[in-house]
Motif scaffolding. Structure first.
Motif, PDB file in Angstrom:
ATOM      1  N   THR A   1      -1.238  -5.997  -3.493  1.00 23.63           N
ATOM      2  CA  THR A   1      -1.746  -4.710  -2.677  1.00 23.63           C
ATOM      3  C   THR A   1      -1.298  -3.508  -3.364  1.00 23.63           C
ATOM      4  OG1 THR A   1      -1.602  -5.716  -0.717  1.00 23.63           O
ATOM      5  CG2 THR A   1      -1.564  -3.333  -0.624  1.00 23.63           C
TER       6      THR A   1
ATOM      7  N   ALA B   1       0.982  -1.297   0.058  1.00 20.84           N
ATOM      8  CA  ALA B   1       0.081   0.047   0.044  1.00 20.84           C
ATOM      9  C   ALA B   1       0.870   1.241  -0.095  1.00 20.84           C
ATOM     10  CB  ALA B   1      -0.939  -0.061   1.215  1.00 20.84           C
TER      11      ALA B   1
ATOM     12  N   CYS C   1      -3.601  -0.951  -5.055  1.00 25.86           N
ATOM     13  CA  CYS C   1      -3.412   0.621  -4.681  1.00 25.86           C
ATOM     14  C   CYS C   1      -3.562   1.726  -5.924  1.00 25.86           C
ATOM     15  CB  CYS C   1      -2.480   0.571  -3.624  1.00 25.86           C
ATOM     16  SG  CYS C   1      -2.216   2.307  -2.958  1.00 25.86           S
TER      17      CYS C   1
END
Length: 504
Positions: free
Chosen positions: A485, A437, A489
């Motif tokens: 991720t 992230a 993101c």
């Protein structure tokens, strides 16, 4: 002007020109002696006599820069009259003619921005002299101001396409005319919502004020243009927008001061000195990188690669044999030398052509990543690895700074960030999801306006770091959490930005 010469010029007969010259060898001399005069080249440009004009350019090249009594050069006239082939032939002979300033400081490019690109000359003009986009009139108006004032959206799009490749992009977009109006103000005055959106996407400063203290939003409110008001207000809270503006202003202020202090004399170095320095810096980069390939004393190796023999230890194989203190005493100065050398090399590339410079910056970014990975892999203990990560962070911050002062491209910063930032995040956060992230957020902040470049970079990075999956490594779903991720993101933030842009 001699009447026979005028007649020959209007008819475009080259033979007649030479008959006039035979009768009076000095017939063209007096044109050079007068500051502003209508030359035969002006008449040929007006009449569209290409062959005659080229012959005249061959005989008297100085005529191409002469202004007539109306303050126009031959190229100005060719553009105004719509003689495309004539204008192209002028540019073949002298690309600098695009920047000849005529009446009120207007160049042929300014005339083209006023009349539009129906002739298809704009691309040729910008290719011949890309820097002509910086030229301003006596009213301090750029080509952007003129194109917007005359509602030439097609011209604007072509101008921005060229401008985005230039280091002075932001300065030209936000240049103020004699009344303090930027291109954004002009678009608001003339009620051009499409142009407003284009300018805002191109980083126009909506907080800039004119001489009466109005921003573009203030101008739109003054004219009660509701659509323009909505576009300029956007979807952001005023308090947040003002805070962001003040923060950017302070960052730019201090970064500019530092940039002037560091780069002021560097940009004035002669070509020979620059080349000599680049050779020296190249040797230093090579020497420091070699230190990671051949560390003093070598690296630890198992006597036998078989685990059953008891000599195999995966945690120390390939690590430096030096004790931690000696390792740091040797490699911290090495890293510092590499950082300074890389910094100076990137700075000296400023004068190189943009595309060539960008390619070199990408290569140097990969070199920096390789150096960092190599030196960190040699670290004999966790503590030394952690200390080296501090220098990794400095390397990344250095690249960010160089990007802010337009010394490196965003893609170069992103490359360094892709490989270096995860290890720093992992030390701080310790979670694969948090690392992905954080990495996605970082890349979005850098490449938010370059979606496709960012997407290609992220995909290539993810394929590279998980290349072992293609060679039968034992993996599970957790193994892919960070890259999933990261991609998620990036796509989420990009989609959110797209939605906000659509809403405004």
């Amino acid at each position: 002007m001699d009447e026979n010469l005028r007649k020959a010029t209007r008819t475009g007969k080259v033979n007649e020109l030479y008959r006039v010259i035979q009768s009076n060898g000095n017939v063209l001399r007096h044109f050079d002696e007068v500051e502003f005069i209508e030359t035969p080249l002006h008449i040929a440009a007006e009449e569209g006599r290409i062959e005659f004009a080229m012959e005249m350019m061959n005989l008297k090249p100085s005529f191409a820069r002469k202004l007539n009594h109306q303050g126009l050069s031959p190229l100005h006239i060719a553009v105004r009259k719509g003689h495309k082939e004539m204008a192209l032939r002028f540019l073949e002979i002298g690309k600098h003619l695009v920047r000849v300033r005529g009446k009120k400081g207007k160049t042929p490019l300014h005339y083209l921005c006023k009349v539009g690109n129906q002739l298809g000359l704009l691309d040729t003009f910008l290719e011949a002299s890309p820097d002509c986009i910086q030229d301003v009139t006596t009213e301090n108006r750029t080509a952007l101001h003129i194109a917007i004032q005359n509602n030439r959206l097609d011209v604007l799009q072509l101008l921005f396409r060229t401008l985005k490749r230039k280091d002075y992009y932001w300065e030209v977009v936000n240049r103020k005319d004699k009344d303090g109006n930027t291109a954004l103000h002009i678009a608001a005055i003339h009620n051009q919502p499409k142009v407003l959106k284009l300018l805002l996407n191109c980083k126009a400063d909506k907080h800039a004020t004119n001489q009466v203290g109005l921003t573009a939003l203030g101008v739109a409110q003054q004219h009660n243009n509701r659509e323009n008001i909505a576009i300029l207000k956007g979807c952001f809270i005023p308090v947040v927008s003002n805070f962001k503006r003040k923060l950017e202003k302070q960052v730019v202020k201090y970064v500019t001061k530092a940039s002037l202090l560091i780069f002021q004399n560097m940009d004035n170095i002669s070509a020979d000195d620059r080349n000599a320095l680049l050779v020296i810096l190249g040797l230093l980069l090579t020497a420091t990188y070699q230190a990671t390939l051949s560390p003093p004393g070598g690296v630890r190796q198992g006597e036998n690669t078989s685990k059953s023999k008891g000599s195999y230890d995966a945690t120390v194989l390939g690590k430096s044999v030096m004790n931690p203190s000696n390792f740091l005493l040797f490699y911290i100065p090495t890293y510092l030398v590499f950082l300074v050398t890389l910094f100076l090399t990137l700075a000296l590339l400023k004068t190189f052509p943009r595309d060539f410079r960008s390619a070199l910056q990408v290569l140097l970014a990969f070199l920096a990543v390789s150096f960092d990975e190599s030196i960190c892999d040699l670290a004999p203990t966790t503590s030394t690895y952690t200390i080296l990560n501090i220098f990794s962070g400095i390397l990344f911050l250095l690249m960010v700074y160089m990007c802010i002062v337009c010394r490196v491209s965003k893609i170069s910063v992103s490359i360094v960030g892709c490989w270096i930032f995860p290890s720093i995040l992992y030390l701080c956060l310790g979670s694969e999801i948090d690392v992905g992230a954080g990495q996605g957020l970082l890349l979005f902040l850098i490449l938010y306006d370059e979606f496709w470049k960012g997407t290609v970079l992220i995909v290539c990075y993810c394929l590279f770091v998980r290349v072992d999956a293609f060679f039968g490594a034992r993996i599970d779903l957790y193994y892919f959490l960070d890259i999933v991720t990261l991609i998620g993101c990036w796509l989420f933030l990009s989609l959110a930005r797209l939605c906000i842009m659509r809403c405004t």
